[in-house]
Design a protein around this motif. Structure first.
Motif, mmCIF file in Angstrom:
data_model
loop_
_atom_site.group_PDB
_atom_site.id
_atom_site.type_symbol
_atom_site.label_atom_id
_atom_site.label_comp_id
_atom_site.label_asym_id
_atom_site.label_seq_id
_atom_site.Cartn_x
_atom_site.Cartn_y
_atom_site.Cartn_z
ATOM 1 N N THR A 272 20.426 8.218 11.633
ATOM 2 C CA THR A 272 20.090 7.463 10.425
ATOM 3 C C THR A 272 21.321 6.772 9.875
ATOM 4 O O THR A 272 22.392 7.377 9.775
ATOM 5 N N THR B 73 23.744 5.842 7.244
ATOM 6 C CA THR B 73 24.116 6.401 5.948
ATOM 7 C C THR B 73 25.193 5.586 5.264
ATOM 8 O O THR B 73 25.695 5.983 4.212
ATOM 9 N N ASP C 269 24.743 8.888 10.386
ATOM 10 C CA ASP C 269 24.851 10.317 10.103
ATOM 11 C C ASP C 269 26.284 10.714 9.752
ATOM 12 O O ASP C 269 26.798 11.742 10.197
ATOM 13 N N GLN D 97 20.374 16.113 1.323
ATOM 14 C CA GLN D 97 21.368 15.471 2.163
ATOM 15 C C GLN D 97 21.030 14.020 2.497
ATOM 16 O O GLN D 97 21.909 13.205 2.701
ATOM 17 N N LEU D 98 19.754 13.710 2.571
ATOM 18 C CA LEU D 98 19.352 12.374 2.987
ATOM 19 C C LEU D 98 18.165 11.915 2.153
ATOM 20 O O LEU D 98 17.023 11.970 2.595
ATOM 21 N N THR E 257 8.771 12.567 7.873
ATOM 22 C CA THR E 257 9.820 12.737 6.879
ATOM 23 C C THR E 257 10.566 11.416 6.778
ATOM 24 O O THR E 257 11.308 11.034 7.689
ATOM 25 N N THR F 267 13.090 8.474 5.812
ATOM 26 C CA THR F 267 14.458 8.193 5.371
ATOM 27 C C THR F 267 14.534 6.857 4.649
ATOM 28 O O THR F 267 15.467 6.610 3.891
ATOM 29 N N GLY G 14 19.232 14.299 12.494
ATOM 30 C CA GLY G 14 17.953 14.222 11.802
ATOM 31 C C GLY G 14 17.452 15.592 11.423
ATOM 32 O O GLY G 14 18.142 16.608 11.610
ATOM 33 N N PRO G 15 16.233 15.665 10.879
ATOM 34 C CA PRO G 15 15.681 16.961 10.498
ATOM 35 C C PRO G 15 15.221 17.751 11.718
ATOM 36 O O PRO G 15 14.751 17.177 12.700
ATOM 37 N N GLN H 235 18.662 19.446 7.915
ATOM 38 C CA GLN H 235 19.313 18.285 8.519
ATOM 39 C C GLN H 235 20.383 18.772 9.478
ATOM 40 O O GLN H 235 21.221 19.602 9.129
ATOM 41 N N ASN I 94 22.275 22.261 2.290
ATOM 42 C CA ASN I 94 21.687 21.548 1.148
ATOM 43 C C ASN I 94 22.407 21.831 -0.159
ATOM 44 O O ASN I 94 22.204 21.130 -1.142
#
Length: 642
Positions: free
Chosen positions: A59, A61, A69, A149-150, A182, A184, A282-283, A321, A343
């Motif tokens: 992802t 960020t 990430d 976190q995201l 989920t 993002t 990712g998750p 994550q 988290n």
């Protein structure tokens, strides 16, 4: 822009660049990071001694140049593509990238070569539960989060409560074990007849005779693949396999069922190519044990992996994550290390670059990220130095709508490069022949040219708006002006130009990002023939506005609004739009906006509110064109105020 030339070496940034202390870095088109006065940024990985190829899946960020990430990658050679259809990707620009997008990148020696943006879902909203943070599209549940976190990034709206049934949305994210996505990032789009619809999930109820199947967790839609192309070549649809289904028409009711007629079915189990150097983020989903779990869309065996940065076996659980590195073979990863982002650790966002759109300290844009610095502490400089064109470093907290800044460092422009600074003078020392502009000391001399005619350096005073050309020296810490243009004195109305996705559109106002804009009978609507009724939620607009009032009560009033409809060139390629400040200017055939390479030298280029002579570092532009070999070939260059 400073070229990072980084190696894809995650271990070096295990602490500083981890998503648990995530670094959101923006280049903004300059090399502000090269100066001695800036606060230290995250360390760059060590360059390799030999040529290596690798893959990253995760992802976005941040930007610095591109952050996936939490890890920065040199994007100087990157070619961007959007997989709206997996069988026919669309070329894009680095300026199209946004936080929250899921991407897959190919790298060589840590330098991005190709970057593909993938989507999990596209369709119309069937239900919204703002309290639960969920929405339903074609029977598939999308989960969002405002913290952690995201956080889910919203574009074209600021809260789920602003979405309505029937709105068209495009979702980036990963499919969980229960079939939910989920998210993002969620973008609201205008319906223009070119929509492509998508669902993703695990196959169940496969009927090879009728050539239909359902998706896990989705009791509403049945997929027909009778006329679908299967990707990759040789792929086989089986129960339990993760797939992405693309259709050119929305589901219809047939035989008592809601059927989505697929044009393409992409089997995701072989999404990543075989590679000995791959990182996925990712998750965690489908967790059974360390030897059987999924990170994002990738099956991972972490049974022999080293658990890094304090990660315990108990931390490896569904929903956490994670980041893993290892070997990809036949679509699955054998991980050599894995870490889970805790988290209870606040995400730290770091933006470095040049401010584009400034309304107030609580509302400005840095590399397409909205920043609220109303409560920020200044490490260097002051609020008076923060304006459009200023070079800054911002640290703070990620939010679904941008960054809440906790600290700001005002920085000088890149050293030893021709630059243009524009803004209001904050202090003048006539005896020393210096003034302060955007937090940078500017020196003038007898050879400094002053314009327009009738103005002199004696006219300089605090509050006077100027445009300065020259270069900054890192050794002396001074910007030496070769030319000073006195733009105006205090009390003159300010204008601003920006673009984005509209929402909360009414007859007399609309919103873009965090900006609320008043529309009046005097607002010019473009192109000719455009009516207020044509401005709808999800429309991409380019605006010129007047800014009045003080920080406590600022009002943006639209002078003109241009509706940007999908257009194609003679070859059938769709035009793309790129807005920002010019940097690394060599000629009209070679400059950058942000970190995107641009060529505006063609004989047919249309210039609006200026001409080719106006192209220079610091000029604010919006460019329409097409992408070829990673370069944006301009068809139109619009010089924007602000």
């Amino acid at each position: 822009m400073r070229q990072l030339k980084q190696h894809f070496h995650w271990a070096l940034c295990a602490t500083t660049c981890a998503l648990s202390t995530a670094v959101l870095v923006a280049c903004g088109g300059g090399g502000a990071g090269d100066t001695a006065t800036q606060a230290p940024a995250a360390p760059s990985p060590t360059a390799p001694s030999a040529s290596t190829a690798s893959v990253v899946d995760g992802t976005i960020t941040g930007f610095g140049s591109v952050v996936i990430d939490g890890q920065r990658f040199d994007d100087s050679l990157a070619k961007v593509a959007f997989a709206n259809r997996p069988d026919a990707q669309t070329a894009g620009t680095l300026g199209d990238l946004r936080t929250g997008m899921r991407v897959q990148g190919e790298l060589k020696d840590g330098v991005l070569q190709n970057l593909v943006v993938n989507f999990a879902l596209a369709g119309t909203v069937g239900a919204v539960d703002a309290a639960a943070g969920t929405l339903v599209v074609f029977g598939q549940t999308i989960k969002t989060t405002a913290t952690g976190q995201l956080p889910t990034v919203f574009d074209g709206f600021n809260a789920l409560s602003q979405l309505a049934v029937g709105d068209l949305v495009k979702v980036s994210g990963t499919v969980a074990g229960d079939g939910s996505i989920t998210a993002t990032r969620i973008e609201r789009k205008a319906k223009d007849g070119t929509e492509v619809f998508r669902l993703s999930g695990a196959v169940q109820g496969l009927d090879t005779t009728a050539r239909t199947f359902a998706l896990a967790g989705n009791s509403s839609a049945t997929v027909s693949y009778a006329d679908a192309k299967l990707l990759p070549t040789g792929a086989v649809i089986e129960n339990g396999k993760l797939v992405s289904v693309v259709a050119t028409a929305a589901p219809t009711v047939s035989g008592g069922k809601t059927v989505l007629a697929a044009s393409v079915v992409e089997v995701k189990a072989r999404k990543l190519p075989d590679s000995s150097d791959t990182t996925v983020g990712g998750p965690i989903n489908d967790f059974k044990s360390l030897s059987s779990l999924r990170i994002g869309d990738v099956v991972v065996d972490a049974s022999t992996a080293t658990l890094k940065d304090g990660t315990q076996a108990a931390d490896v659980a569904n929903g956490a994550q994670a980041l893993a590195h290892g070997v990809i073979k036949d679509g699955a990863m054998k991980a050599d290390w894995l870490k889970v982002f805790k988290n209870d650790t606040a995400i730290k966002a770091l933006l470095i670059g040049q401010i584009t759109d400034y309304v107030s300290l609580a509302n400005f844009t840095l590399r397409d990220t909205v920043v609220d610095a109303s409560a920020a502490k200044f490490i260097k400089g002051s609020a008076a130095d923060v304006a459009a064109g200023a070079w800054v470093q911002v640290t703070g907290q990620l939010t679904p709508t941008g960054v809440k800044a906790s600290e700001i460092t005002v920085q000088p422009p890149p050293a030893d490069k021709p630059q243009r600074l524009a803004g209001a003078i904050t202090a003048v020392d006539a005896a020393a022949k210096r003034f302060t502009l955007l937090g940078t000391p500017v020196a003038w001399g007898d050879a400094t040219k002053v314009s327009p005619d009738g103005k002199s350096l004696a006219n300089l005073a605090a509050g006077v708006t100027v445009s300065v050309e020259g270069t900054y020296s890192a050794s002396s810490g001074v910007f030496t002006a070769t030319a000073v243009t006195v733009v105006n004195t205090t009390g003159v109305a300010k204008t601003l130009g920006f673009s984005g996705i509209a929402f909360n559109v009414t007859g007399d106002s609309l919103q873009i990002g965090s900006y609320t804009v008043v529309v009046t009978p005097n607002t010019q609507l473009l192109p000719a023939g455009t009516k207020l009724a044509d401005l709808v939620n999800g429309s991409r607009l380019s605006l010129k506005v007047s800014v009045t009032g003080s920080d406590g009560a600022i009002r943006l009033t639209a002078i003109s609004i241009e509706l940007q409809k999908p257009e194609k060139d003679d070859a059938g390629s769709e035009y793309v739009y790129l807005a920002g400040l010019v940097n690394d200017f060599v000629s009209s055939a070679s400059f950058k906006v942000g970190s995107q390479k641009v060529d505006a030298s063609g004989s047919g280029v249309k210039f609006i509110d200026g001409d080719t002579a106006k192209l220079a570092n610091g000029a604010k532009v919006e460019i329409k064109g097409t992408v070829k070999d990673g370069v944006l070939i301009a068809k139109q260059v619009h010089f924007m105020p602000g």
